[in-house]
Design an enzyme around this catalytic site. Structure first.
Site, PDB file in Angstrom:
ATOM      1  N   TYR A  33     -42.552 -33.388  30.233  1.00  0.00           N
ATOM      2  CA  TYR A  33     -43.255 -33.971  31.500  1.00  0.00           C
ATOM      3  C   TYR A  33     -42.671 -33.190  32.782  1.00  0.00           C
ATOM      4  CZ  TYR A  33     -39.318 -36.391  33.105  1.00  0.00           C
ATOM      5  OH  TYR A  33     -37.933 -36.875  33.794  1.00  0.00           O
ATOM      6  N   ARG A  52     -41.323 -24.190  34.269  1.00  0.00           N
ATOM      7  CA  ARG A  52     -40.330 -24.972  33.509  1.00  0.00           C
ATOM      8  C   ARG A  52     -41.152 -25.740  32.328  1.00  0.00           C
ATOM      9  NH1 ARG A  52     -36.595 -29.493  36.552  1.00  0.00           N
ATOM     10  NH2 ARG A  52     -38.805 -30.258  36.775  1.00  0.00           N
ATOM     11  N   ARG A 100     -48.454 -41.345  11.533  1.00  0.00           N
ATOM     12  CA  ARG A 100     -47.062 -41.164  11.766  1.00  0.00           C
ATOM     13  C   ARG A 100     -46.225 -40.590  10.513  1.00  0.00           C
ATOM     14  NH1 ARG A 100     -42.145 -43.525  11.126  1.00  0.00           N
ATOM     15  NH2 ARG A 100     -40.904 -43.472  12.979  1.00  0.00           N
ATOM     16  N   HIS A 102     -42.830 -37.780  10.352  1.00  0.00           N
ATOM     17  CA  HIS A 102     -41.612 -37.022  11.283  1.00  0.00           C
ATOM     18  C   HIS A 102     -42.153 -35.570  11.315  1.00  0.00           C
ATOM     19  CE1 HIS A 102     -39.465 -40.744  10.881  1.00  0.00           C
ATOM     20  NE2 HIS A 102     -38.463 -40.370  11.710  1.00  0.00           N
ATOM     21  N   LYS A 149     -37.304 -30.606  29.455  1.00  0.00           N
ATOM     22  CA  LYS A 149     -37.569 -31.979  30.181  1.00  0.00           C
ATOM     23  C   LYS A 149     -38.482 -32.875  29.392  1.00  0.00           C
ATOM     24  CE  LYS A 149     -39.375 -33.292  34.901  1.00  0.00           C
ATOM     25  NZ  LYS A 149     -38.020 -33.865  34.965  1.00  0.00           N
ATOM     26  N   GLU A 182     -24.901 -34.966  35.552  1.00  0.00           N
ATOM     27  CA  GLU A 182     -25.985 -34.981  36.501  1.00  0.00           C
ATOM     28  C   GLU A 182     -26.301 -36.291  36.678  1.00  0.00           C
ATOM     29  OE1 GLU A 182     -29.575 -33.322  35.255  1.00  0.00           O
ATOM     30  OE2 GLU A 182     -29.172 -33.865  33.002  1.00  0.00           O
ATOM     31  N   LEU A 207     -30.492 -30.768  32.925  1.00  0.00           N
ATOM     32  CA  LEU A 207     -31.855 -30.167  33.401  1.00  0.00           C
ATOM     33  C   LEU A 207     -31.613 -29.295  34.623  1.00  0.00           C
ATOM     34  CD1 LEU A 207     -34.832 -30.512  32.558  1.00  0.00           C
ATOM     35  CD2 LEU A 207     -35.132 -31.752  34.751  1.00  0.00           C
TER      36      LEU A 207
HETATM   37  N1  PMP Z   1     -31.781 -34.029  36.181  1.00  0.00           N
HETATM   38  C1  PMP Z   1     -32.754 -34.937  35.474  1.00  0.00           C
HETATM   39  C2  PMP Z   1     -32.233 -35.595  34.255  1.00  0.00           C
HETATM   40  C3  PMP Z   1     -33.971 -35.250  35.936  1.00  0.00           C
HETATM   41  O1  PMP Z   1     -34.666 -36.128  35.734  1.00  0.00           O
HETATM   42  C4  PMP Z   1     -34.319 -34.686  37.338  1.00  0.00           C
HETATM   43  C5  PMP Z   1     -35.550 -35.043  37.879  1.00  0.00           C
HETATM   44  N2  PMP Z   1     -36.914 -34.663  37.157  1.00  0.00           N
HETATM   45  C6  PMP Z   1     -33.721 -33.613  37.817  1.00  0.00           C
HETATM   46  C7  PMP Z   1     -32.430 -33.427  37.375  1.00  0.00           C
HETATM   47  C8  PMP Z   1     -33.931 -32.717  39.242  1.00  0.00           C
HETATM   48  O2  PMP Z   1     -35.145 -32.112  38.726  1.00  0.00           O
HETATM   49  P1  PMP Z   1     -36.189 -31.578  39.857  1.00  0.00           P
HETATM   50  O3  PMP Z   1     -35.486 -31.088  40.738  1.00  0.00           O
HETATM   51  O4  PMP Z   1     -37.043 -30.318  38.951  1.00  0.00           O
HETATM   52  O5  PMP Z   1     -36.995 -32.729  40.120  1.00  0.00           O
END
Ligand code: PMP
Length: 287
Positions: A33, A52, A100, A102, A149, A182, A207
């Site tokens: 997403y 991304r 369904r 895997h 993501k 993070e 991320l």
């Molecule tokens: N880390 C995580 C786990 C996130 O979910 C997000 C938000 N999507 C971010 C960092 C920040 O990413 P962005 O600046 O692209 O929103």
């Protein structure tokens, strides 16, 4: 006005929008997403977000749902139909619907694509900027491909809920060595006592936030020094400022971690000046 969603080629009333009961996103979290901010009728950093998305799809050998030109058209159309001037769009692509199993479904199974949009109230963000937020630290318990993501966000959901139940608003993942990873939906930055802006490298383990990348551009314009290196919780606790970056919050000051104040317990000036300059420097695409 009822909200409109885009689902696999059609604009439908959101209350009636649906995907297949055997969608792989639903059954396996086999999907990716993006969330992008819209401000004053402009999509912020669309190119970086779509780059991304391409990377996430590639890393998981998932099919592109449509060309970039078509995708951009649909995103703008969803925003227009929902009359969003300030808000976000949410875009999700999954490996599609199939019996369904895997193993990946047969080649040619169309990916599922959904796009939704909503308006947000700038006053809510303004309050966060003015007051800052409280966070807790939680042990890192995610898989090691959080650079992709994906919609597999259960650890993030549990961390945020734990924060809420303890009177905080958000959570920061910390690894076994005490290194700050993070936030549950954002990247973490600190301003050191020397005035350096510090964030951990994003090659793996987190991320690579789009806001994080653009903030590096912003810092350069403001002649602030950015250092990308790992830092520990104790260094964060001794920082002048701590803040989160994400597309939905841009740059949110953190004033308390695990019940202890950061600096004087009030938002700092560095995060504020970065936020003020951010929109001017970010890429803007008119709806
Ligand atoms: N880390 C995580 C786990 C996130 O979910 C997000 C938000 N999507 C971010 C960092 C920040 O990413 P962005 O600046 O692209 O929103």
């Amino acid at each position: 006005m009822s909200r409109i969603a885009y689902v696999n080629g059609q604009y439908v009333r959101q209350s009636e929008a649906a995907v297949h009961v055997e969608d792989r996103g639903f059954q396996f979290a086999d999907g990716v997403y993006e969330v992008c901010e819209v401000r004053h009728g402009m999509i912020v950093d669309l190119t970086r977000h779509l780059n991304r998305l391409d990377r996430s799809l590639r890393e998981l050998s998932m099919a592109q749902p449509m060309s970039r030109a078509a995708l951009t058209f649909v995103i703008r159309e969803v925003l227009r139909r929902n009359r969003v001037r300030n808000g976000i769009f949410y875009l999700q692509v999954t490996r599609g619907a199939a019996r369904r199993d895997h193993y990946f479904p047969a080649d040619g199974t169309p990916p599922t694509i959904t796009i939704t949009a909503k308006s947000t109230d700038p006053a809510v963000s303004a309050k966060k900027y003015a007051n800052g937020i409280k966070v807790i630290t939680v042990p890192e318990n995610r898989w090691d491909r959080v650079d992709i993501k994906t919609v597999g966000l259960l650890p993030n959901v549990l961390a945020k809920q734990q924060a809420k139940e303890t009177g905080a608003q958000d959570a920061i993942f910390v690894d076994r060595k005490g290194i700050v990873m993070e936030g549950a939906s954002s990247n973490v930055w600190i301003v050191t006592p020397d005035g350096e802006l510090l964030t951990r490298p994003a090659e793996h383990g987190i991320l690579k936030g789009i806001t994080r990348t653009t903030l590096i551009d912003v810092a350069e314009k403001l002649a602030l020094k950015v250092v990308e290196r790992e830092f520990r919780v104790d260094e964060m606790m001794a920082a002048r400022e701590v803040f989160f970056t994400s597309a939905t919050g841009i740059c949110v000051p953190i004033v308390e971690v695990d019940g202890k104040p950061i600096a004087n317990g009030h938002p700092g000036t560095v995060s504020g000046s970065i936020r003020d300059a951010f929109f001017d420097i970010a890429e803007k695409t008119a709806i």
